[in-house]
Design a protein around this motif. Structure first.
Motif, PDB file in Angstrom:
ATOM      1  N   LYS A 107       0.802  -1.230   0.000  1.00 30.83           N
ATOM      2  CA  LYS A 107       0.000   0.000   0.000  1.00 30.83           C
ATOM      3  C   LYS A 107       0.837   1.283   0.000  1.00 30.83           C
ATOM      4  CE  LYS A 107      -2.409   3.529   0.774  1.00 30.83           C
ATOM      5  NZ  LYS A 107      -1.351   4.333   0.203  1.00 30.83           N
ATOM      6  N   PRO A 108       1.859   1.432   0.849  1.00 28.57           N
ATOM      7  CA  PRO A 108       2.598   2.706   0.835  1.00 28.57           C
ATOM      8  C   PRO A 108       3.352   2.965  -0.460  1.00 28.57           C
ATOM      9  CG  PRO A 108       2.996   1.489   2.864  1.00 28.57           C
ATOM     10  CD  PRO A 108       2.315   0.553   1.931  1.00 28.57           C
ATOM     11  N   MET A 109       3.504   1.942  -1.295  1.00 24.42           N
ATOM     12  CA  MET A 109       4.188   2.124  -2.571  1.00 24.42           C
ATOM     13  C   MET A 109       3.274   2.756  -3.620  1.00 24.42           C
ATOM     14  SD  MET A 109       7.073   0.972  -1.662  1.00 24.42           S
ATOM     15  CE  MET A 109       6.981   0.825   0.127  1.00 24.42           C
ATOM     16  N   LEU A 110       1.986   2.809  -3.334  1.00 30.25           N
ATOM     17  CA  LEU A 110       1.042   3.440  -4.255  1.00 30.25           C
ATOM     18  C   LEU A 110       0.173   4.433  -3.501  1.00 30.25           C
ATOM     19  CD1 LEU A 110      -2.124   2.129  -3.950  1.00 30.25           C
ATOM     20  CD2 LEU A 110      -0.851   0.123  -4.716  1.00 30.25           C
ATOM     21  N   SER A 111      -0.390   5.383  -4.230  1.00 29.07           N
ATOM     22  CA  SER A 111      -1.190   6.412  -3.569  1.00 29.07           C
ATOM     23  C   SER A 111      -2.173   7.029  -4.563  1.00 29.07           C
ATOM     24  CB  SER A 111      -0.276   7.494  -2.984  1.00 29.07           C
ATOM     25  OG  SER A 111      -1.040   8.489  -2.325  1.00 29.07           O
ATOM     26  N   TRP A 112      -3.383   6.482  -4.599  1.00 24.38           N
ATOM     27  CA  TRP A 112      -4.416   7.053  -5.449  1.00 24.38           C
ATOM     28  C   TRP A 112      -5.293   8.027  -4.667  1.00 24.38           C
ATOM     29  CZ3 TRP A 112      -6.489   9.163  -9.252  1.00 24.38           C
ATOM     30  CH2 TRP A 112      -7.868   9.300  -9.403  1.00 24.38           C
ATOM     31  N   ASN A 164       1.124  11.575 -12.182  1.00 20.15           N
ATOM     32  CA  ASN A 164       1.197  10.790 -10.955  1.00 20.15           C
ATOM     33  C   ASN A 164       0.261   9.590 -10.958  1.00 20.15           C
ATOM     34  OD1 ASN A 164       3.127  12.075  -8.920  1.00 20.15           O
ATOM     35  ND2 ASN A 164       1.997  13.835  -9.721  1.00 20.15           N
ATOM     36  N   LEU A 165      -0.701   9.560 -11.869  1.00 21.67           N
ATOM     37  CA  LEU A 165      -1.462   8.328 -12.048  1.00 21.67           C
ATOM     38  C   LEU A 165      -0.504   7.204 -12.437  1.00 21.67           C
ATOM     39  CD1 LEU A 165      -4.231   6.888 -12.222  1.00 21.67           C
ATOM     40  CD2 LEU A 165      -4.296   7.565 -14.634  1.00 21.67           C
ATOM     41  N   ASN A 166       0.494   7.550 -13.249  1.00 20.14           N
ATOM     42  CA  ASN A 166       1.528   6.566 -13.571  1.00 20.14           C
ATOM     43  C   ASN A 166       2.461   6.360 -12.386  1.00 20.14           C
ATOM     44  OD1 ASN A 166       3.293   4.939 -15.463  1.00 20.14           O
ATOM     45  ND2 ASN A 166       4.702   6.546 -14.841  1.00 20.14           N
ATOM     46  N   ASP A 167       3.058   7.452 -11.895  1.00 23.50           N
ATOM     47  CA  ASP A 167       4.108   7.337 -10.886  1.00 23.50           C
ATOM     48  C   ASP A 167       3.607   6.726  -9.576  1.00 23.50           C
ATOM     49  OD1 ASP A 167       5.610   8.567 -12.791  1.00 23.50           O
ATOM     50  OD2 ASP A 167       5.806  10.480 -11.741  1.00 23.50           O
ATOM     51  N   SER A 168       2.368   7.017  -9.210  1.00 22.11           N
ATOM     52  CA  SER A 168       1.872   6.625  -7.893  1.00 22.11           C
ATOM     53  C   SER A 168       0.903   5.458  -7.910  1.00 22.11           C
ATOM     54  CB  SER A 168       1.185   7.830  -7.213  1.00 22.11           C
ATOM     55  OG  SER A 168       2.104   8.878  -7.010  1.00 22.11           O
ATOM     56  N   VAL A 169       0.497   5.003  -9.091  1.00 22.15           N
ATOM     57  CA  VAL A 169      -0.459   3.891  -9.139  1.00 22.15           C
ATOM     58  C   VAL A 169      -0.009   2.821 -10.137  1.00 22.15           C
ATOM     59  CG1 VAL A 169      -2.861   3.186  -9.470  1.00 22.15           C
ATOM     60  CG2 VAL A 169      -2.356   5.458  -8.533  1.00 22.15           C
ATOM     61  N   PRO A 182       9.879  -6.420  -3.729  1.00 20.19           N
ATOM     62  CA  PRO A 182      11.146  -5.719  -4.014  1.00 20.19           C
ATOM     63  C   PRO A 182      11.054  -4.835  -5.253  1.00 20.19           C
ATOM     64  CG  PRO A 182      11.573  -8.007  -3.443  1.00 20.19           C
ATOM     65  CD  PRO A 182      10.089  -7.879  -3.594  1.00 20.19           C
ATOM     66  N   GLY A 183      10.323  -5.286  -6.268  1.00 19.43           N
ATOM     67  CA  GLY A 183      10.177  -4.473  -7.472  1.00 19.43           C
ATOM     68  C   GLY A 183       9.427  -3.188  -7.213  1.00 19.43           C
ATOM     69  N   ALA A 184       8.329  -3.274  -6.455  1.00 21.80           N
ATOM     70  CA  ALA A 184       7.552  -2.075  -6.126  1.00 21.80           C
ATOM     71  C   ALA A 184       8.368  -1.119  -5.262  1.00 21.80           C
ATOM     72  CB  ALA A 184       6.260  -2.469  -5.412  1.00 21.80           C
ATOM     73  N   ALA A 185       9.121  -1.667  -4.305  1.00 23.27           N
ATOM     74  CA  ALA A 185       9.930  -0.825  -3.426  1.00 23.27           C
ATOM     75  C   ALA A 185      11.050  -0.135  -4.205  1.00 23.27           C
ATOM     76  CB  ALA A 185      10.513  -1.665  -2.292  1.00 23.27           C
ATOM     77  N   LEU A 186      11.677  -0.877  -5.112  1.00 19.41           N
ATOM     78  CA  LEU A 186      12.734  -0.275  -5.925  1.00 19.41           C
ATOM     79  C   LEU A 186      12.187   0.850  -6.788  1.00 19.41           C
ATOM     80  CD1 LEU A 186      15.616  -0.209  -7.071  1.00 19.41           C
ATOM     81  CD2 LEU A 186      14.900  -1.962  -8.720  1.00 19.41           C
ATOM     82  N   TYR A 187      11.026   0.620  -7.395  1.00 15.64           N
ATOM     83  CA  TYR A 187      10.456   1.681  -8.218  1.00 15.64           C
ATOM     84  C   TYR A 187      10.128   2.910  -7.377  1.00 15.64           C
ATOM     85  CZ  TYR A 187       7.616   4.645 -10.985  1.00 15.64           C
ATOM     86  OH  TYR A 187       7.149   5.763 -11.613  1.00 15.64           O
ATOM     87  N   ARG A 188       9.533   2.702  -6.207  1.00 15.55           N
ATOM     88  CA  ARG A 188       9.168   3.850  -5.380  1.00 15.55           C
ATOM     89  C   ARG A 188      10.400   4.623  -4.951  1.00 15.55           C
ATOM     90  NH1 ARG A 188       6.368   7.096  -6.096  1.00 15.55           N
ATOM     91  NH2 ARG A 188       4.564   5.726  -6.248  1.00 15.55           N
ATOM     92  N   PRO A 226       5.633   1.523 -18.024  1.00 10.73           N
ATOM     93  CA  PRO A 226       4.410   1.899 -17.307  1.00 10.73           C
ATOM     94  C   PRO A 226       3.775   3.196 -17.798  1.00 10.73           C
ATOM     95  CG  PRO A 226       6.048   1.123 -15.751  1.00 10.73           C
ATOM     96  CD  PRO A 226       6.739   1.220 -17.083  1.00 10.73           C
ATOM     97  N   ALA A 227       4.600   4.184 -18.188  1.00  8.27           N
ATOM     98  CA  ALA A 227       4.037   5.452 -18.667  1.00  8.27           C
ATOM     99  C   ALA A 227       3.212   5.241 -19.921  1.00  8.27           C
ATOM    100  CB  ALA A 227       5.158   6.457 -18.930  1.00  8.27           C
ATOM    101  N   ARG A 228       3.659   4.378 -20.781  1.00 11.90           N
ATOM    102  CA  ARG A 228       2.924   4.107 -22.019  1.00 11.90           C
ATOM    103  C   ARG A 228       1.686   3.257 -21.753  1.00 11.90           C
ATOM    104  NH1 ARG A 228       7.683   5.733 -22.424  1.00 11.90           N
ATOM    105  NH2 ARG A 228       8.546   6.738 -24.295  1.00 11.90           N
ATOM    106  N   ILE A 229       1.783   2.374 -20.778  1.00  7.46           N
ATOM    107  CA  ILE A 229       0.598   1.619 -20.364  1.00  7.46           C
ATOM    108  C   ILE A 229      -0.452   2.564 -19.788  1.00  7.46           C
ATOM    109  CG2 ILE A 229      -0.265  -0.087 -18.714  1.00  7.46           C
ATOM    110  CD1 ILE A 229       2.437  -1.545 -19.019  1.00  7.46           C
ATOM    111  N   THR A 230      -0.010   3.513 -18.962  1.00  8.58           N
ATOM    112  CA  THR A 230      -0.935   4.490 -18.381  1.00  8.58           C
ATOM    113  C   THR A 230      -1.622   5.297 -19.478  1.00  8.58           C
ATOM    114  OG1 THR A 230       0.474   4.672 -16.427  1.00  8.58           O
ATOM    115  CG2 THR A 230      -1.172   6.397 -16.754  1.00  8.58           C
TER     116      THR A 230
END
Length: 323
Positions: A107-112, A164-169, A182-188, A226-230
């Motif tokens: 949860k703390p790795m994302l923020s909608w 931030n829809l991309n960066d945070s979600v 680990p992947g989510a933590a590294l990205y954050r 992810p930016a292109r997916i968003t």
């Protein structure tokens, strides 16, 4: 029989659903327990040691670049090690508890919810006065807001929502799906480092031209897909499929990634999004109106809902798979 959590097919989609539910119901954890706040403290404490004072004589670019890279790598290894340690600790727990705790840690790795509330707050403040709108926008963006008019304040808030829809979600969930916690933590960590260090020139009295270059490029790499997916999710939700137009507009921004979700939002809303002196996206669009902020929030909300439905479908398939 307990299954190692990194092998259980239900773990990832169930943890995503837990994280999204916690975000929806409770939002952010207290700052003292928030891992991203901890990342920020690490970066904030060491940043002045790697970035020379603005205007001071600099012997060359190698030293700040190497120091910035080494401090970034050390921080990245630390957050990945902590995430791996958490997985190891949970390895023998009952599966239901592994799913719950992994979701809570994700949860703390994302923020909608916080993003949605902050963008809404800018529009509400604009309804009071331009000065209030500028002040509230300053909480959300790093640019100078003192000379922005009401339309530019609104455009900046919508741009920040899209980026931030991309960066945070989307990006944290993407990297969680690819590489687990680990992947989510590294990205954050990478995204936080870019937000604090990834500047060209002066910020807070320091020269980040070379000291922040590694952080900026690392975030570019991790955010590329992810930016292109968003952007694709926004265009699908908005019923717009002009990918070539989107591609051309996205290239107008200096960033290789942030232009994609911002351009998608501009095209779907049919509004102009502009950062004065830097770029203009969909220049033929209308000036953003209060209703466009509400539309942008609904559009982004539908993307989050789509991700939730996708996680539910993934969980349903995983439920039928043999463990």
């Amino acid at each position: 029989m307990n299954v190692p959590m990194d092998l259980h097919p239900l773990l990832a989609p169930a943890a995503i659903l837990v994280a999204l539910l916690v975000d929806r119901c409770w939002g952010e954890p207290p700052a003292r327990w928030h891992p991203v706040v901890g990342m920020g403290r690490y970066l904030g404490a060491l940043g002045p040691r790697i970035a020379p004072a603005w205007g001071a004589p600099v012997a060359g670019m190698a030293r700040p670049f190497v120091l910035g890279a080494l401090v970034w790598i050390a921080g990245a290894l630390l957050v990945v090690a902590v995430a791996l340690a958490a997985l190891r600790l949970m390895g023998n727990w009952p599966m239901w508890l592994q799913l719950l705790v992994t979701g809570l840690l994700l949860k703390p790795m994302l923020s909608w919810r916080m993003l949605r509330d902050e963008v809404s707050a800018v529009e509400h403040a604009l309804g009071e006065s331009l000065a209030a709108g500028r002040a509230r926008l300053a909480w959300l963006v790093s640019r100078d807001v003192s000379a922005l008019d009401a339309s530019q304040v609104r455009e900046s808030a919508i741009e920040s929502l899209a980026e931030n829809l991309n960066d945070s979600v989307v990006a944290p969930l993407f990297w969680f799906a690819v590489a687990g916690l680990p992947g989510a933590a590294l990205y954050r960590f990478a995204n936080t480092a870019d937000a604090m260090w990834g500047y060209r020139g002066e910020r807070n009295g320091r020269d980040w031209t070379w000291a922040g270059k590694w952080a900026a490029r690392a975030d570019d790499v991790l955010s590329w897909l992810p930016a292109r997916i968003t952007a694709a999710l926004l265009t699908v939700q908005g019923g717009v499929g002009h990918w070539r137009t989107l591609q051309a507009q996205a290239r107008r921004t200096p960033s290789p990634n942030s232009g994609w979700p911002m351009a998608a939002m501009a095209l779907v809303l049919d509004v102009r999004l502009c950062k004065p002196g830097v770029y203009t996206l969909h220049g033929d669009g209308r000036l953003a109106q209060p209703a466009d902020t509400a539309r942008a929030l609904r559009l982004a909300g539908r993307v989050v809902q789509g991700l939730t439905v996708g996680a539910l479908a993934w969980a349903a398939l995983a439920w039928r798979m043999p463990a």
